[in-house]
Structures are given as C-alpha cells and as structure tokens.
Design a protein around this motif. Sequence first.
Motif, PDB file in Angstrom:
ATOM      1  N   GLY A 218      16.232  19.779  -7.539  1.00  0.00           N
ATOM      2  CA  GLY A 218      17.401  20.094  -6.405  1.00  0.00           C
ATOM      3  C   GLY A 218      16.518  20.767  -5.388  1.00  0.00           C
ATOM      4  N   GLU A 219      15.365  21.145  -5.547  1.00  0.00           N
ATOM      5  CA  GLU A 219      14.679  21.732  -4.530  1.00  0.00           C
ATOM      6  C   GLU A 219      14.162  20.777  -3.453  1.00  0.00           C
ATOM      7  OE1 GLU A 219      11.538  24.050  -5.993  1.00  0.00           O
ATOM      8  OE2 GLU A 219      12.659  25.743  -6.952  1.00  0.00           O
ATOM      9  N   ALA A 220      13.633  21.056  -2.324  1.00  0.00           N
ATOM     10  CA  ALA A 220      12.991  20.169  -1.206  1.00  0.00           C
ATOM     11  C   ALA A 220      11.877  19.698  -1.816  1.00  0.00           C
ATOM     12  CB  ALA A 220      12.895  20.756   0.099  1.00  0.00           C
ATOM     13  N   VAL A 221      11.392  18.405  -1.351  1.00  0.00           N
ATOM     14  CA  VAL A 221      10.362  17.814  -1.828  1.00  0.00           C
ATOM     15  C   VAL A 221       9.375  17.269  -0.759  1.00  0.00           C
ATOM     16  CG1 VAL A 221      11.040  16.774  -4.158  1.00  0.00           C
ATOM     17  CG2 VAL A 221      11.197  15.343  -2.201  1.00  0.00           C
ATOM     18  N   THR A 222       8.318  17.228  -0.668  1.00  0.00           N
ATOM     19  CA  THR A 222       7.378  16.742   0.282  1.00  0.00           C
ATOM     20  C   THR A 222       6.866  15.360  -0.060  1.00  0.00           C
ATOM     21  OG1 THR A 222       6.624  18.990   0.986  1.00  0.00           O
ATOM     22  CG2 THR A 222       5.415  17.149   1.856  1.00  0.00           C
ATOM     23  N   LEU A 223       7.111  14.408   1.002  1.00  0.00           N
ATOM     24  CA  LEU A 223       6.750  13.236   0.780  1.00  0.00           C
ATOM     25  C   LEU A 223       5.761  12.842   1.635  1.00  0.00           C
ATOM     26  CD1 LEU A 223      10.145  11.116   0.445  1.00  0.00           C
ATOM     27  CD2 LEU A 223       8.619  11.826  -1.302  1.00  0.00           C
TER      28      LEU A 223
ATOM     29  N   ASP B  93       3.457   3.012  -6.662  1.00  0.00           N
ATOM     30  CA  ASP B  93       4.379   1.910  -7.019  1.00  0.00           C
ATOM     31  C   ASP B  93       5.760   2.606  -7.288  1.00  0.00           C
ATOM     32  OD1 ASP B  93       4.399   2.688  -9.718  1.00  0.00           O
ATOM     33  OD2 ASP B  93       2.632   1.252 -10.283  1.00  0.00           O
ATOM     34  N   LYS B  94       6.831   1.761  -7.510  1.00  0.00           N
ATOM     35  CA  LYS B  94       8.172   2.261  -7.784  1.00  0.00           C
ATOM     36  C   LYS B  94       8.045   3.142  -8.905  1.00  0.00           C
ATOM     37  CE  LYS B  94      10.561  -1.457  -7.132  1.00  0.00           C
ATOM     38  NZ  LYS B  94      11.574  -2.531  -7.162  1.00  0.00           N
ATOM     39  N   LYS B  95       7.322   2.706 -10.154  1.00  0.00           N
ATOM     40  CA  LYS B  95       7.505   3.311 -11.221  1.00  0.00           C
ATOM     41  C   LYS B  95       7.125   4.784 -11.231  1.00  0.00           C
ATOM     42  CE  LYS B  95       6.868  -0.830 -14.269  1.00  0.00           C
ATOM     43  NZ  LYS B  95       6.005  -1.483 -15.108  1.00  0.00           N
ATOM     44  N   GLU B  96       5.884   5.060 -10.580  1.00  0.00           N
ATOM     45  CA  GLU B  96       5.344   6.280 -10.368  1.00  0.00           C
ATOM     46  C   GLU B  96       6.407   7.126  -9.478  1.00  0.00           C
ATOM     47  OE1 GLU B  96       0.745   5.627 -10.299  1.00  0.00           O
ATOM     48  OE2 GLU B  96       1.851   6.318  -8.403  1.00  0.00           O
TER      49      GLU B  96
ATOM     50  N   ILE C  15       5.577   5.108   1.208  1.00  0.00           N
ATOM     51  CA  ILE C  15       5.493   6.682   0.681  1.00  0.00           C
ATOM     52  C   ILE C  15       4.131   6.386  -0.055  1.00  0.00           C
ATOM     53  CG2 ILE C  15       6.518   8.177  -1.151  1.00  0.00           C
ATOM     54  CD1 ILE C  15       9.492   7.176  -0.383  1.00  0.00           C
ATOM     55  N   VAL C  16       3.416   7.433   0.103  1.00  0.00           N
ATOM     56  CA  VAL C  16       1.897   7.428  -0.496  1.00  0.00           C
ATOM     57  C   VAL C  16       1.655   8.593  -1.490  1.00  0.00           C
ATOM     58  CG1 VAL C  16       0.961   5.833   1.227  1.00  0.00           C
ATOM     59  CG2 VAL C  16       0.827   8.296   1.522  1.00  0.00           C
ATOM     60  N   ALA C  17       2.380   9.625  -1.365  1.00  0.00           N
ATOM     61  CA  ALA C  17       2.438  10.586  -2.004  1.00  0.00           C
ATOM     62  C   ALA C  17       3.737  11.483  -2.466  1.00  0.00           C
ATOM     63  CB  ALA C  17       1.337  11.899  -1.352  1.00  0.00           C
ATOM     64  N   PHE C  18       3.921  12.107  -3.294  1.00  0.00           N
ATOM     65  CA  PHE C  18       5.301  12.831  -3.758  1.00  0.00           C
ATOM     66  C   PHE C  18       4.668  14.063  -4.258  1.00  0.00           C
ATOM     67  CE2 PHE C  18       8.459  14.553  -6.433  1.00  0.00           C
ATOM     68  CZ  PHE C  18       9.802  14.184  -6.095  1.00  0.00           C
ATOM     69  N   ASN C  19       4.945  15.187  -3.397  1.00  0.00           N
ATOM     70  CA  ASN C  19       4.566  16.486  -3.755  1.00  0.00           C
ATOM     71  C   ASN C  19       2.982  16.787  -4.214  1.00  0.00           C
ATOM     72  OD1 ASN C  19       6.994  17.950  -3.116  1.00  0.00           O
ATOM     73  ND2 ASN C  19       7.432  18.042  -5.421  1.00  0.00           N
ATOM     74  N   ASP C  20       2.158  16.036  -3.067  1.00  0.00           N
ATOM     75  CA  ASP C  20       0.689  15.974  -3.297  1.00  0.00           C
ATOM     76  C   ASP C  20       0.255  14.971  -4.395  1.00  0.00           C
ATOM     77  OD1 ASP C  20       0.366  17.457  -0.809  1.00  0.00           O
ATOM     78  OD2 ASP C  20       0.699  19.354  -2.012  1.00  0.00           O
ATOM     79  N   GLN C  21       1.266  14.456  -4.975  1.00  0.00           N
ATOM     80  CA  GLN C  21       0.698  13.447  -6.282  1.00  0.00           C
ATOM     81  C   GLN C  21       0.775  12.041  -5.696  1.00  0.00           C
ATOM     82  OE1 GLN C  21      -0.549  14.296  -9.244  1.00  0.00           O
ATOM     83  NE2 GLN C  21      -0.358  16.437  -8.163  1.00  0.00           N
ATOM     84  N   LYS C  22      -0.427  11.494  -5.698  1.00  0.00           N
ATOM     85  CA  LYS C  22      -0.449   9.987  -5.262  1.00  0.00           C
ATOM     86  C   LYS C  22       0.692   9.139  -5.756  1.00  0.00           C
ATOM     87  CE  LYS C  22      -3.585   6.066  -4.523  1.00  0.00           C
ATOM     88  NZ  LYS C  22      -4.997   5.858  -4.915  1.00  0.00           N
TER      89      LYS C  22
ATOM     90  N   LYS D 147       0.808  -1.265   0.086  1.00  0.00           N
ATOM     91  CA  LYS D 147      -0.034   0.101   0.089  1.00  0.00           C
ATOM     92  C   LYS D 147       0.959   1.123   0.034  1.00  0.00           C
ATOM     93  CE  LYS D 147      -3.532  -0.354   2.547  1.00  0.00           C
ATOM     94  NZ  LYS D 147      -4.516  -0.432   3.685  1.00  0.00           N
ATOM     95  N   GLY D 148       1.237   1.551  -1.259  1.00  0.00           N
ATOM     96  CA  GLY D 148       2.395   2.721  -1.406  1.00  0.00           C
ATOM     97  C   GLY D 148       3.686   2.069  -1.575  1.00  0.00           C
ATOM     98  N   VAL D 149       4.598   2.667  -1.268  1.00  0.00           N
ATOM     99  CA  VAL D 149       5.937   2.304  -1.632  1.00  0.00           C
ATOM    100  C   VAL D 149       6.951   1.900  -0.381  1.00  0.00           C
ATOM    101  CG1 VAL D 149       8.295   2.638  -2.732  1.00  0.00           C
ATOM    102  CG2 VAL D 149       6.271   3.322  -3.804  1.00  0.00           C
ATOM    103  N   LEU D 150       7.122   0.776  -0.133  1.00  0.00           N
ATOM    104  CA  LEU D 150       7.733   0.572   1.423  1.00  0.00           C
ATOM    105  C   LEU D 150       9.147   0.954   1.263  1.00  0.00           C
ATOM    106  CD1 LEU D 150       7.662  -0.789   4.177  1.00  0.00           C
ATOM    107  CD2 LEU D 150       8.490  -3.066   2.785  1.00  0.00           C
ATOM    108  N   VAL D 151       9.811   1.800   2.089  1.00  0.00           N
ATOM    109  CA  VAL D 151      11.007   2.276   2.543  1.00  0.00           C
ATOM    110  C   VAL D 151      11.742   0.930   3.258  1.00  0.00           C
ATOM    111  CG1 VAL D 151      12.758   3.762   3.511  1.00  0.00           C
ATOM    112  CG2 VAL D 151      10.389   4.557   2.468  1.00  0.00           C
TER     113      VAL D 151
END
Length: 402
Positions: free
Chosen positions: A164-169, A151-154, A141-148, A110-114
């Motif tokens: 290079g800017e900070a991202v929100t996970l 899987d790993k491909k996404e 990890i279930v979202a990257f910069n508010d994008q769902k 359910k999302g990408v497991l770290v």
Amino acid sequence: MNRRKKYRLFLMCFLVLDLLVMAFLGYQYLNRKIPDEIQVSRQNSTDVSELLSNPFVTFDEAVPVSGDGGYVLPCRLLGYLPFKEVKVTPVDDREVYVSGNTIGIYMETKGVLVIDTGEIQAEDGETKEPSRNIVRPGDYIVAFNDQKVTDKKELIRDLENMNGEAVTLKVNRDGETLPVSVTPAKDASGSYKLGLWVRDDTQGIGTLTYVNGNGSYGALGHGISDIDTADLLEISGGALYKAQVLAVNKGSKGNPGELAGLIRYEERNLLGTITENNKNGIYGQLYTNEENSISLRKMPAAHKQEVHTGDATILACVDGQVKEYAAEIKRIDLNHEDTNKSFVIQITDENLLELTGGVVQGMSGSPILQDGKVVGAVTHVFVQDSTSGYGIFIENMLNHEK
C-alpha cells in the motif's frame, strides 16, 4: 464605380492567391522530384545533373565535401533562384540475396510497455485510477523500486509484495529515463494494483526481403508499432521463425485483407535473430542452416534514382511457395518524408489478384524487382484499393543504420 473597383480588387486578390498556390504546389512537386541526397556507383561514373535533369532546374558546379569523393551539387530554379543542395555520395555497388519467404516474428520489448492506465474498483467501493496522469501510454517500465524489470512476470511478482505504500517506477519516456511515484490501490479482492495495462512482447507474420552475404537480413520494409499506442516498439531482442500460410483473407475496397498463418515457436523452427526494429524494417542475423528452406536469389541492388514508373514484379509467398508476380510502379517520390512510402505499386498479375485481391497484410517486405535489380519492397496496402500499396527503396533498407 466603387462596386467595380471592389470587384476588380477581389479578382486581383484571387488571381494572386491562385498564383501563390500554384507556385507552392510547383515547388513541392520539384522538391519531391529532386532528392536532398543520392548515392551513386563508385564503379561507374555518373553525371548527376543529367540523372536529375529537369527543365525548371539547373545545377551549379559541384562542391567537394569529403575525402571519399562525396560532394554537394547546388541547384537553382529557372537558372536564378537558389533551390536546394543535393548531397551526392559515391558508394560501392551492392548485391543481396532476395527472398520473398513468409516469416514468423516474435519480439520482446525493452522493459514493460504501458498501453494505457485503467480504473480499479477499490475494496471500499470507490473507483480509483492510481496511475492516471503519472504513467503515460508509451512509457516503458524498466525498474520497480530500483529493481530491474524486463517482463510482465517480474512486474507481477513485484506487485504481489506491495503493502500500500507508494512505489517508484523508472520509465523510459521519449528517450529519457524518469522516476515516477505511484500509490497503489487495494481492489475488491484485497490485492494492491497500479491500474496499468501493459505488454512485453508482440508477434506476427511478414515477409523476408533480403539477406546479405554475411547473413544479416532486412524484412518488412517498415517498423513494427504497438497496435494500441501506434508508437514504434523499442525492443530488447527477438527471433524469426518458419511460418506456414494457412489461408488468405482476400482484400477488397475498405478491407485490406491478410495472410492467416501458423507459427510454431519451437527451437527447430528458428530462422534467426531480431536485433533492430526501426522505421525501415526489422533486422538481424539469419542462421546458416540448410534446413531453413529459405528461397534466395542473388541480385544487384538499385539506387533509388534508377527506379522508374512502369513494369515491375514482386516476390511473394501466398500459397506455400515463393513466386514472381507482375506489377507496375505508378508513382515515385524521391524525397518523401516517410521513407517507407516512397513509391506506389499496383499488382497487375491476374493470378495474384485472384488469390489475394492485390496487396494484403503479411506481404510487407515482399521484394520488388525491375530491370534485373531489386529496387525495393512492398510496405503498405491502400485500404480503399487493395490492388495497390506503397513501397520502400531497397537503398533505404540497406542504409537502416542511418
């Protein structure tokens, strides 16, 4: 004289300590013999106090707790000391179709497991670890910069657009969804990386335990955990496939052994869905298809208090066909904190011992039969004694929704 007094005092303290240890061990033993909760047949009246009879324990009068006939049975040690309350729940007798077939398992997280954080060799030659102490092993990890993210491909596609800017996970951690900020590092090739090892699926071989009349099934008798984090995997779904056992790596002392098999992930080999992964097994819906070639035998399901030490059998598929093998239940714990380690079973069948050495990986979920009923399933092998392993009560597998 003082020396004698000190010696006597030492003996007295030692004796008191010894008695306390014995009392504690005795309490623990009785606590495991008298369960906190049992289910009894609604169709056949049962005197629970006789069922749980013990020379050190007496039972008070039952106290009703629900409209369906459930009640609490208080008990005392030696007739005086309050011990515990046993919750008794009447249930309908159940029958299931037991299997023993080897199955292929594929599950998506359910999302990408770290799995872990890692170091990056930056383009300036420095070693950086951008996610350290921010993202933790076991996070999803279930979202990257508010994008769902599913899987790993996404996730990889999102990483390609970093500048290079900070991202929100957004990560699921211990049941909570939390935002975390990570500043990526540019590696020697000029690509931005977060320094994370991740996984989004898992696969393997196990054994189908039972199928209900409505097609729902239970398998394995224990949940599937990530090999790196050891945490139970949170899944979004999965599928069962036909599996072919190609070889058996025989178990021995210090080596649990395993079934080496082949799973062809093709639509024509699909057996069913996987919808749940919990501590008592994996669950889902089996497809009703005559071509499934699943071995099924209708049997009544035993309550855990019906299981006893002594002769039993298991159903297992280690050479291409489900067969019944002789075994013995050696020890029972009605109140174990790990429900999939509720009793100890030892393989006694010479044919199975010759083939596998006893219990091997891949046999998890093999149904255990006793007195004409299915009583449980094999769950673990003892590393130092491959002839023996743990089992789970079928009652606990059937109550997985709890």
